[in-house]
Motif scaffolding. Structure first.
Motif, PDB file in Angstrom:
ATOM      1  N   VAL A 146       0.849  -1.199   0.000  1.00 51.25           N
ATOM      2  CA  VAL A 146       0.000   0.000   0.000  1.00 51.25           C
ATOM      3  C   VAL A 146       0.886   1.252   0.000  1.00 51.25           C
ATOM      4  N   LEU A 147       1.927   1.256   0.833  1.00 56.36           N
ATOM      5  CA  LEU A 147       2.830   2.417   0.863  1.00 56.36           C
ATOM      6  C   LEU A 147       3.459   2.666  -0.499  1.00 56.36           C
ATOM      7  N   LEU A 148       4.008   1.623  -1.088  1.00 55.79           N
ATOM      8  CA  LEU A 148       4.684   1.788  -2.374  1.00 55.79           C
ATOM      9  C   LEU A 148       3.675   2.076  -3.490  1.00 55.79           C
ATOM     10  N   GLY A 149       2.596   1.301  -3.528  1.00 53.64           N
ATOM     11  CA  GLY A 149       1.614   1.450  -4.605  1.00 53.64           C
ATOM     12  C   GLY A 149       0.853   2.755  -4.547  1.00 53.64           C
ATOM     13  N   THR A 150       0.386   3.124  -3.361  1.00 55.92           N
ATOM     14  CA  THR A 150      -0.341   4.383  -3.231  1.00 55.92           C
ATOM     15  C   THR A 150       0.585   5.557  -3.532  1.00 55.92           C
ATOM     16  N   ALA A 158       3.254   5.619  -5.463  1.00 56.90           N
ATOM     17  CA  ALA A 158       3.509   5.687  -6.904  1.00 56.90           C
ATOM     18  C   ALA A 158       2.271   6.169  -7.652  1.00 56.90           C
ATOM     19  N   GLY A 159       1.095   5.670  -7.257  1.00 58.14           N
ATOM     20  CA  GLY A 159      -0.141   6.083  -7.921  1.00 58.14           C
ATOM     21  C   GLY A 159      -0.434   7.559  -7.735  1.00 58.14           C
ATOM     22  N   ILE A 160      -0.282   8.013  -6.506  1.00 58.75           N
ATOM     23  CA  ILE A 160      -0.505   9.429  -6.206  1.00 58.75           C
ATOM     24  C   ILE A 160       0.445  10.297  -7.027  1.00 58.75           C
ATOM     25  N   ALA A 161       1.695   9.912  -7.055  1.00 58.23           N
ATOM     26  CA  ALA A 161       2.690  10.686  -7.815  1.00 58.23           C
ATOM     27  C   ALA A 161       2.317  10.741  -9.296  1.00 58.23           C
ATOM     28  N   PHE A 162       1.921   9.593  -9.843  1.00 55.57           N
ATOM     29  CA  PHE A 162       1.560   9.542 -11.259  1.00 55.57           C
ATOM     30  C   PHE A 162       0.375  10.457 -11.566  1.00 55.57           C
ATOM     31  N   PHE A 163      -0.698  10.332 -10.782  1.00 64.60           N
ATOM     32  CA  PHE A 163      -1.894  11.123 -11.073  1.00 64.60           C
ATOM     33  C   PHE A 163      -1.678  12.620 -10.843  1.00 64.60           C
ATOM     34  N   MET A 164      -0.919  12.961  -9.804  1.00 71.61           N
ATOM     35  CA  MET A 164      -0.616  14.384  -9.580  1.00 71.61           C
ATOM     36  C   MET A 164       0.222  14.944 -10.729  1.00 71.61           C
ATOM     37  N   LEU A 165       1.217  14.182 -11.163  1.00 76.47           N
ATOM     38  CA  LEU A 165       2.067  14.646 -12.260  1.00 76.47           C
ATOM     39  C   LEU A 165       1.255  14.802 -13.550  1.00 76.47           C
ATOM     40  N   MET A 166       0.412  13.829 -13.853  1.00 75.24           N
ATOM     41  CA  MET A 166      -0.394  13.914 -15.075  1.00 75.24           C
ATOM     42  C   MET A 166      -1.355  15.111 -15.016  1.00 75.24           C
ATOM     43  N   ALA A 167      -1.972  15.345 -13.869  1.00 78.10           N
ATOM     44  CA  ALA A 167      -2.861  16.501 -13.732  1.00 78.10           C
ATOM     45  C   ALA A 167      -2.063  17.798 -13.862  1.00 78.10           C
ATOM     46  N   CYS A 171      10.646  15.917  -3.404  1.00 80.05           N
ATOM     47  CA  CYS A 171      10.526  15.109  -2.179  1.00 80.05           C
ATOM     48  C   CYS A 171      10.085  13.682  -2.476  1.00 80.05           C
ATOM     49  N   GLY A 172       9.415  13.485  -3.569  1.00 74.55           N
ATOM     50  CA  GLY A 172       8.917  12.154  -3.897  1.00 74.55           C
ATOM     51  C   GLY A 172      10.005  11.140  -4.177  1.00 74.55           C
ATOM     52  N   PHE A 173      11.105  11.578  -4.771  1.00 70.97           N
ATOM     53  CA  PHE A 173      12.152  10.632  -5.151  1.00 70.97           C
ATOM     54  C   PHE A 173      12.820   9.966  -3.953  1.00 70.97           C
ATOM     55  N   PRO A 174      13.332  10.715  -2.998  1.00 71.69           N
ATOM     56  CA  PRO A 174      13.957  10.028  -1.859  1.00 71.69           C
ATOM     57  C   PRO A 174      12.961   9.174  -1.076  1.00 71.69           C
ATOM     58  N   ALA A 175      11.732   9.636  -0.952  1.00 71.37           N
ATOM     59  CA  ALA A 175      10.724   8.847  -0.220  1.00 71.37           C
ATOM     60  C   ALA A 175      10.446   7.538  -0.954  1.00 71.37           C
ATOM     61  N   PHE A 176      10.254   7.606  -2.260  1.00 72.56           N
ATOM     62  CA  PHE A 176       9.975   6.402  -3.048  1.00 72.56           C
ATOM     63  C   PHE A 176      11.138   5.415  -2.983  1.00 72.56           C
ATOM     64  N   PHE A 177      12.351   5.914  -3.191  1.00 67.69           N
ATOM     65  CA  PHE A 177      13.502   5.007  -3.192  1.00 67.69           C
ATOM     66  C   PHE A 177      13.784   4.446  -1.805  1.00 67.69           C
ATOM     67  N   ALA A 178      13.479   5.206  -0.772  1.00 62.74           N
ATOM     68  CA  ALA A 178      13.643   4.681   0.590  1.00 62.74           C
ATOM     69  C   ALA A 178      12.664   3.538   0.842  1.00 62.74           C
ATOM     70  N   VAL A 179      11.415   3.688   0.403  1.00 61.99           N
ATOM     71  CA  VAL A 179      10.427   2.617   0.570  1.00 61.99           C
ATOM     72  C   VAL A 179      10.833   1.401  -0.263  1.00 61.99           C
ATOM     73  N   ALA A 180      11.295   1.626  -1.484  1.00 63.28           N
ATOM     74  CA  ALA A 180      11.747   0.517  -2.325  1.00 63.28           C
ATOM     75  C   ALA A 180      12.924  -0.213  -1.662  1.00 63.28           C
ATOM     76  N   ALA A 181      13.837   0.538  -1.077  1.00 65.72           N
ATOM     77  CA  ALA A 181      14.975  -0.077  -0.381  1.00 65.72           C
ATOM     78  C   ALA A 181      14.520  -0.868   0.842  1.00 65.72           C
ATOM     79  N   ILE A 182      13.528  -0.355   1.553  1.00 68.58           N
ATOM     80  CA  ILE A 182      12.983  -1.073   2.713  1.00 68.58           C
ATOM     81  C   ILE A 182      12.387  -2.405   2.257  1.00 68.58           C
ATOM     82  N   LEU A 183      11.649  -2.384   1.170  1.00 67.82           N
ATOM     83  CA  LEU A 183      11.080  -3.628   0.647  1.00 67.82           C
ATOM     84  C   LEU A 183      12.182  -4.627   0.304  1.00 67.82           C
TER      85      LEU A 183
END
Length: 159
Positions: free
Chosen positions: A17-21, A23-32, A135-147
């Protein structure tokens, strides 16, 4: 055995949920954002704020609880390097996520004002969006590293 399986399941679901939400939030915000359409941005950012509140915030609370209970159940010490590094990365993720939540609310509000006043998005919107994006990049990569740490459980020494 059933308790351990339930903890593992909840922990894995929380992580996805952390990783998917995120990534999804980032995608939709960027597209908008790319449309520069204040009405679309206001709507999308409104949904994003709700999604972050419902899904991400819930997972943020569940993860450390299930992680602690799982470690205790399996006899893992929280100072094991892979667990300690995961906790450090989790803290780093939080340091980037908290401002992002505030920024998303501000982006939504700025877009709503632009719609209500029939004006262009203000310069402040674009300034905040750049911070949000960065801010999204370090947060995303940190979660990916945790996984990765969760799955690989690498054995290493700090020093």
């Amino acid at each position: 055995m059933l308790y351990e399986l339930a903890l593992r399941w909840m922990h894995v679901v929380g992580a996805t949920v952390l990783l998917g939400t995120g990534a999804g939030i980032a995608f939709f915000m960027l597209m908008a954002h790319r449309t520069r359409d204040a009405r679309l941005i206001a709507h999308t950012a409104g949904v994003v704020v709700v999604a972050d509140t419902l899904f991400t915030a819930s997972a943020v609370v569940v993860q450390p609880i299930t992680g602690y209970l799982l470690a205790r159940e399996l006899g893992w010490d929280l100072t094991e390097p892979w667990i300690a590094l995961s906790l450090i990365l989790y803290g780093i993720t939080g340091l980037f996520w908290l401002p992002v939540v505030w920024i998303q609310i501000r982006l939504r509000d700025l877009a709503r004002v632009a719609v209500a006043t029939d004006t262009d998005l203000p310069p402040r919107y674009f300034f905040l969006f750049r911070i949000w994006f960065a801010c999204g990049f370090p947060a995303f990569f940190a979660v990916a590293a945790i996984l990765w740490l969760m799955l690989a459980r690498p054995v290493f020494e700090w020093f």
